[in-house]
Scaffold this motif. Sequence first.
Motif, short mmCIF file in Angstrom:
data_model
loop_
_atom_site.label_atom_id
_atom_site.label_comp_id
_atom_site.label_asym_id
_atom_site.label_seq_id
_atom_site.Cartn_x
_atom_site.Cartn_y
_atom_site.Cartn_z
N UNK A 270 0.83 -1.21 0.00
CA UNK A 270 0.00 0.00 0.00
C UNK A 270 0.86 1.26 0.00
N UNK A 271 2.00 1.22 0.67
CA UNK A 271 2.87 2.40 0.75
C UNK A 271 3.65 2.64 -0.53
N UNK A 272 3.74 1.63 -1.38
CA UNK A 272 4.49 1.75 -2.64
C UNK A 272 3.78 2.72 -3.58
N UNK A 273 4.47 3.77 -4.04
CA UNK A 273 3.84 4.74 -4.95
C UNK A 273 3.33 4.11 -6.25
N UNK A 274 3.85 2.95 -6.62
CA UNK A 274 3.36 2.28 -7.83
C UNK A 274 1.95 1.73 -7.63
N UNK A 275 1.55 1.63 -6.39
CA UNK A 275 0.22 1.08 -6.10
C UNK A 275 -0.66 2.15 -5.47
N UNK A 276 -0.73 2.21 -4.15
CA UNK A 276 -1.58 3.22 -3.51
C UNK A 276 -0.78 4.42 -3.04
N UNK A 277 0.42 4.17 -2.50
CA UNK A 277 1.25 5.26 -2.01
C UNK A 277 0.71 5.91 -0.76
N UNK A 278 0.18 5.09 0.16
CA UNK A 278 -0.44 5.65 1.36
C UNK A 278 -0.26 4.70 2.54
N UNK B 61 -16.05 -27.21 7.93
CA UNK B 61 -16.21 -28.55 8.52
C UNK B 61 -15.34 -28.72 9.76
N UNK B 62 -14.83 -27.62 10.30
CA UNK B 62 -14.02 -27.59 11.52
C UNK B 62 -12.64 -28.21 11.35
N UNK B 63 -12.20 -28.41 10.12
CA UNK B 63 -10.83 -28.86 9.90
C UNK B 63 -9.88 -27.70 10.16
N UNK B 64 -8.59 -28.00 10.32
CA UNK B 64 -7.62 -26.96 10.61
C UNK B 64 -7.29 -26.20 9.33
N UNK B 65 -7.59 -24.92 9.32
CA UNK B 65 -7.46 -24.10 8.11
C UNK B 65 -7.15 -22.66 8.54
N UNK B 66 -5.91 -22.40 8.98
CA UNK B 66 -5.59 -21.07 9.53
C UNK B 66 -5.54 -19.98 8.46
N UNK B 67 -6.25 -18.89 8.73
CA UNK B 67 -6.27 -17.76 7.81
C UNK B 67 -6.64 -16.50 8.58
N UNK B 68 -6.26 -15.37 8.02
CA UNK B 68 -6.55 -14.08 8.64
C UNK B 68 -7.48 -13.28 7.74
N UNK B 69 -8.60 -12.84 8.32
CA UNK B 69 -9.52 -11.94 7.64
C UNK B 69 -9.13 -10.51 7.98
N UNK B 70 -9.07 -9.67 6.96
CA UNK B 70 -8.75 -8.26 7.18
C UNK B 70 -9.86 -7.37 6.64
N UNK B 71 -10.15 -6.32 7.38
CA UNK B 71 -11.01 -5.25 6.90
C UNK B 71 -10.11 -4.03 6.70
N UNK B 72 -10.07 -3.53 5.47
CA UNK B 72 -9.12 -2.46 5.12
C UNK B 72 -9.87 -1.32 4.44
N UNK B 73 -9.71 -0.09 4.91
CA UNK B 73 -10.37 1.04 4.24
C UNK B 73 -9.82 1.24 2.84
N UNK B 74 -10.66 1.75 1.96
CA UNK B 74 -10.25 1.97 0.57
C UNK B 74 -9.45 3.24 0.40
N UNK B 75 -8.30 3.27 1.03
CA UNK B 75 -7.43 4.43 0.93
C UNK B 75 -6.60 4.58 2.20
N UNK B 76 -5.81 5.65 2.25
CA UNK B 76 -4.96 5.87 3.42
C UNK B 76 -4.41 7.28 3.44
N UNK B 77 -3.57 7.53 4.42
CA UNK B 77 -2.97 8.85 4.61
C UNK B 77 -1.71 8.96 3.76
N UNK B 78 -1.52 10.10 3.14
CA UNK B 78 -0.33 10.33 2.32
C UNK B 78 0.92 10.26 3.21
N UNK B 79 2.09 9.96 2.63
CA UNK B 79 3.31 9.83 3.44
C UNK B 79 3.62 11.05 4.31
N UNK B 80 3.27 12.25 3.84
CA UNK B 80 3.55 13.45 4.64
C UNK B 80 2.42 13.78 5.60
#
Length: 322
Positions: A132-140, A154-173
Amino acid sequence: MRASIEVADIFRTAGPAYRAAHAGHLSLAELKLMSAIEHCRTAALGGHVEACEACGQWRIAYNSCRNRHCPKCQGAAARTWLAARKAELLPVGYFHVVFTLPAEVAVIAFQNKAAVYDLLFKAASETMLTIAADPKHLGARIGITAVLHTWGSAMTHHPHVHMIVPGGGISPDGSRWISSRPAFLLPVRVLGKLFRRLFLTRLVALHDAGRLSFFGSMAHLTDRRAFLRHLAPVRKKRWVIYAKAPFAGPEAVLAYLSRYTHRVAISNSRLIRFDESGVTFRYKDYRHEGADRQQLMTLATDEFIRRFLLHVLPKGFHRIRH
């Protein structure tokens, strides 16, 4: 309203025999969880009297176990957590991103839950922040709420992380908001490659530092060369990152979070039958679409309990992170 069948019913009926059959092979955390669920909202945990001042009617309400793996004890915790998060939501679209460990790594995670689940969180978050911080992508600079799930439907072992991410971010400065494209946050193939590199590099470092333990059929992975051979196939495999288009608004984000943040391996509402043939429950078969995705599965009672206990987290481990 009480569900017709509860995990507690299964544990109370079959738990003593299960503990006897697996004596010496259950962790203290697993034993405590079984006891907590069996005694949740019973006289064993005490209770209190609830009375109506208007009509005088009263009833005895038994106390909850408050164990974070208990299907009955997550509602209040979820409501409290969501109320705190509501004030933090931004008036922007939010994306749902999922990072999943390949099966070859998941087996390592199961025997090293604290170390590898923590690494999953950190590698996934660093991947998102870096791309996200890469200027080639979002730069924020973006924000993330991440939730660990360790199970499949089915309760089998299946580790994963769910993320909720806002559609944007703060500029580097720090001077302005940078919005993502309406239906696109970051390239998933780029995310997958960086996540794979970060995770595997640090997993090997954990092994070199002696922070991974192996037993049973995995004991040979204590040897570094065997460990590297085990990881060789996943270095070439594509690590799939799932990214879903933005939610409709803050209310939709909260509705989603209410389903995911305090979920346990199986809810009581999914249980259909418990008898001499085992435990029957609803699950989703993702090989099918539409109505055919909902299927029924019957497991022997011992296998049902075993699968439920697969998902007991280490003491003090934070499964929701920001």
